[in-house]
Write a protein that holds these residues in place. Sequence first.
Motif, PDB file in Angstrom:
ATOM      1  N   ASN A  47       0.830  -1.198   0.029  1.00 61.10           N
ATOM      2  CA  ASN A  47      -0.016  -0.089  -0.040  1.00 61.10           C
ATOM      3  C   ASN A  47       0.970   1.198  -0.036  1.00 61.10           C
ATOM      4  OD1 ASN A  47      -2.309  -1.461  -0.206  1.00 61.10           O
ATOM      5  ND2 ASN A  47      -2.593  -1.713   1.954  1.00 61.10           N
ATOM      6  N   THR A  48       2.241   1.147  -0.565  1.00 60.55           N
ATOM      7  CA  THR A  48       2.981   2.371  -0.692  1.00 60.55           C
ATOM      8  C   THR A  48       3.228   2.396  -2.195  1.00 60.55           C
ATOM      9  OG1 THR A  48       3.771   1.992   1.589  1.00 60.55           O
ATOM     10  CG2 THR A  48       5.114   3.302  -0.105  1.00 60.55           C
ATOM     11  N   ALA A  49       3.153   3.838  -2.729  1.00 61.27           N
ATOM     12  CA  ALA A  49       3.327   3.974  -3.971  1.00 61.27           C
ATOM     13  C   ALA A  49       4.602   4.971  -4.253  1.00 61.27           C
ATOM     14  CB  ALA A  49       2.076   4.805  -4.714  1.00 61.27           C
ATOM     15  N   TYR A  50       5.542   4.508  -5.153  1.00 60.88           N
ATOM     16  CA  TYR A  50       6.697   5.233  -5.615  1.00 60.88           C
ATOM     17  C   TYR A  50       6.617   5.691  -6.869  1.00 60.88           C
ATOM     18  CZ  TYR A  50      11.659   6.135  -5.725  1.00 60.88           C
ATOM     19  OH  TYR A  50      12.902   6.992  -5.787  1.00 60.88           O
ATOM     20  N   LEU A  51       6.650   7.134  -6.912  1.00 60.90           N
ATOM     21  CA  LEU A  51       6.418   7.564  -8.357  1.00 60.90           C
ATOM     22  C   LEU A  51       7.605   8.706  -8.627  1.00 60.90           C
ATOM     23  CD1 LEU A  51       2.786   7.949  -7.835  1.00 60.90           C
ATOM     24  CD2 LEU A  51       3.627   6.596  -9.849  1.00 60.90           C
ATOM     25  N   THR A  52       8.474   8.461  -9.423  1.00 59.83           N
ATOM     26  CA  THR A  52       9.753   9.675  -9.433  1.00 59.83           C
ATOM     27  C   THR A  52       9.583  10.089 -10.872  1.00 59.83           C
ATOM     28  OG1 THR A  52      12.020  10.266  -9.032  1.00 59.83           O
ATOM     29  CG2 THR A  52      11.531   8.067 -10.013  1.00 59.83           C
ATOM     30  N   ASP A  53      10.120  11.452 -11.061  1.00 61.70           N
ATOM     31  CA  ASP A  53      10.417  11.931 -12.370  1.00 61.70           C
ATOM     32  C   ASP A  53       8.902  11.885 -13.171  1.00 61.70           C
ATOM     33  OD1 ASP A  53      12.833  10.897 -11.319  1.00 61.70           O
ATOM     34  OD2 ASP A  53      13.680  11.595 -13.390  1.00 61.70           O
ATOM     35  N   VAL A  54       8.087  12.398 -12.401  1.00 64.85           N
ATOM     36  CA  VAL A  54       6.635  12.346 -12.921  1.00 64.85           C
ATOM     37  C   VAL A  54       6.514  13.946 -13.414  1.00 64.85           C
ATOM     38  CG1 VAL A  54       4.330  12.251 -12.178  1.00 64.85           C
ATOM     39  CG2 VAL A  54       5.978  10.951 -10.936  1.00 64.85           C
ATOM     40  N   LYS A  55       5.824  13.879 -14.688  1.00 62.20           N
ATOM     41  CA  LYS A  55       5.087  15.226 -15.058  1.00 62.20           C
ATOM     42  C   LYS A  55       3.402  14.840 -15.169  1.00 62.20           C
ATOM     43  CE  LYS A  55       4.735  19.263 -16.352  1.00 62.20           C
ATOM     44  NZ  LYS A  55       4.966  20.168 -15.760  1.00 62.20           N
ATOM     45  N   HIS A  56       3.033  13.755 -15.353  1.00 63.64           N
ATOM     46  CA  HIS A  56       1.642  13.252 -15.828  1.00 63.64           C
ATOM     47  C   HIS A  56       1.177  12.131 -15.240  1.00 63.64           C
ATOM     48  CE1 HIS A  56      -2.383  13.380 -17.125  1.00 63.64           C
ATOM     49  NE2 HIS A  56      -2.193  12.540 -17.671  1.00 63.64           N
ATOM     50  N   ILE A  57       0.239  11.998 -14.380  1.00 61.74           N
ATOM     51  CA  ILE A  57      -0.157  10.550 -14.081  1.00 61.74           C
ATOM     52  C   ILE A  57      -1.871  10.521 -14.769  1.00 61.74           C
ATOM     53  CG2 ILE A  57      -1.002   9.055 -12.297  1.00 61.74           C
ATOM     54  CD1 ILE A  57       0.676  10.828 -10.286  1.00 61.74           C
ATOM     55  N   PRO A  58      -1.558   9.324 -15.687  1.00 62.45           N
ATOM     56  CA  PRO A  58      -3.075   9.285 -16.286  1.00 62.45           C
ATOM     57  C   PRO A  58      -4.214   8.695 -15.365  1.00 62.45           C
ATOM     58  CG  PRO A  58      -1.300   7.534 -16.758  1.00 62.45           C
ATOM     59  CD  PRO A  58      -0.588   8.713 -16.110  1.00 62.45           C
ATOM     60  N   GLU A  59      -5.202   9.039 -15.654  1.00 60.81           N
ATOM     61  CA  GLU A  59      -6.572   8.497 -14.837  1.00 60.81           C
ATOM     62  C   GLU A  59      -6.552   7.131 -14.476  1.00 60.81           C
ATOM     63  OE1 GLU A  59      -8.929   9.522 -12.413  1.00 60.81           O
ATOM     64  OE2 GLU A  59      -8.151  11.138 -13.536  1.00 60.81           O
ATOM     65  N   SER A  60      -5.849   6.234 -15.446  1.00 60.39           N
ATOM     66  CA  SER A  60      -5.822   4.830 -15.131  1.00 60.39           C
ATOM     67  C   SER A  60      -4.918   4.507 -14.014  1.00 60.39           C
ATOM     68  CB  SER A  60      -5.654   4.194 -16.523  1.00 60.39           C
ATOM     69  OG  SER A  60      -4.404   4.556 -17.043  1.00 60.39           O
ATOM     70  N   THR A  61      -3.675   5.338 -14.164  1.00 57.88           N
ATOM     71  CA  THR A  61      -2.879   5.022 -12.787  1.00 57.88           C
ATOM     72  C   THR A  61      -3.375   5.461 -11.431  1.00 57.88           C
ATOM     73  OG1 THR A  61      -1.120   4.814 -14.582  1.00 57.88           O
ATOM     74  CG2 THR A  61      -0.240   5.541 -12.049  1.00 57.88           C
ATOM     75  N   ILE A  62      -4.105   6.719 -11.689  1.00 55.58           N
ATOM     76  CA  ILE A  62      -4.502   7.413 -10.309  1.00 55.58           C
ATOM     77  C   ILE A  62      -5.501   6.128  -9.624  1.00 55.58           C
ATOM     78  CG2 ILE A  62      -6.335   8.815  -9.473  1.00 55.58           C
ATOM     79  CD1 ILE A  62      -3.738  10.404 -10.123  1.00 55.58           C
ATOM     80  N   GLU A  63      -6.051   5.304 -10.585  1.00 57.11           N
ATOM     81  CA  GLU A  63      -7.037   4.496  -9.937  1.00 57.11           C
ATOM     82  C   GLU A  63      -6.524   3.171  -9.428  1.00 57.11           C
ATOM     83  OE1 GLU A  63      -9.947   3.247 -13.379  1.00 57.11           O
ATOM     84  OE2 GLU A  63     -10.476   5.088 -13.547  1.00 57.11           O
ATOM     85  N   LEU A  64      -5.124   2.970  -9.810  1.00 58.58           N
ATOM     86  CA  LEU A  64      -4.543   1.928  -9.241  1.00 58.58           C
ATOM     87  C   LEU A  64      -3.811   2.293  -7.885  1.00 58.58           C
ATOM     88  CD1 LEU A  64      -2.251   0.732 -12.468  1.00 58.58           C
ATOM     89  CD2 LEU A  64      -4.211  -0.303 -11.377  1.00 58.58           C
TER      90      LEU A  64
END
Length: 253
Positions: free
Chosen positions: A163-180
């Motif tokens: 239940n921990t998310a690691y997101l680096t070097d992000v500019k945009h997070i698509p809606e399908s990933t927000i759901e994940l």
Amino acid sequence: MKLTFLGTGTSMGVPVAGGFMREELFHDPRNERMRCSIWVQTNECSFLIDVGPEYRMQSIRSGIKSVDFVLVTHEHMDHIGGLDELRMYNYKKKGPIEVYTTQSACDSIKNRFDYMFGEKKYPGSTSLDLKVITAPMNIGDVEITPLPISHGSLEILGYRLNNTAYLTDVKHIPESTIELLNGCETIILSALRWEPEHPTHLTIPEAVEIIEQTQIYEAYLIHMNSYVDHESTNKKLPPHIKLAFDMQTIPLR
Ligand SMILES: [Zn+2]
Ligand SMILES: [Zn+2]
């Protein structure tokens, strides 16, 4: 289960080569940031997300005695520059280290470390087993879900670990990933600087906006540049969002 921030700095590190850094930031060691990477320890395994060019020093200061596998977010040198340093773990494991990432990063790693692969493999060089990850998988006691995100024009991966998310070097997070991210309790998200906007990285205000949208109640920011001061920035952030710092350890939820 816990994770350690091996580095929390942007691609050039902080201070940058030559030692350049805003003088007033030198008072706080949390403003010195090696390149971004984490070490995860569970009851059943020890693994890394990304292996930057300072990995040898990071592994010594954190005491990383074994690495079972590696997850790579993308092929930029600040995230893969230390792959050659995994050689010691080949000896301990008596075999190659599995590296999970995108097809594009696999191709790039093979090009840049050509002496480790195929016919060009140099005797005794580091052995990596590159694998493309496109779907969730379980390794030991960790459920790993790849999280597709955009880093400017480059499609890269974040990872959800339980239940921990690691997101680096992000500019945009698509809606399908927000759901994940549903059900996540901790999010670690990159934020380069306060301003101005950047074509391939989120700024701190943009990252805060995304975190608020996800409603995840514990958040850490990473990949900051030499202009971001730890303490004064934390004072300006909402209470559930903090800058991470090198060597900080948090529970893996
Ligand atoms: Zn980076
Ligand atoms: Zn990058």
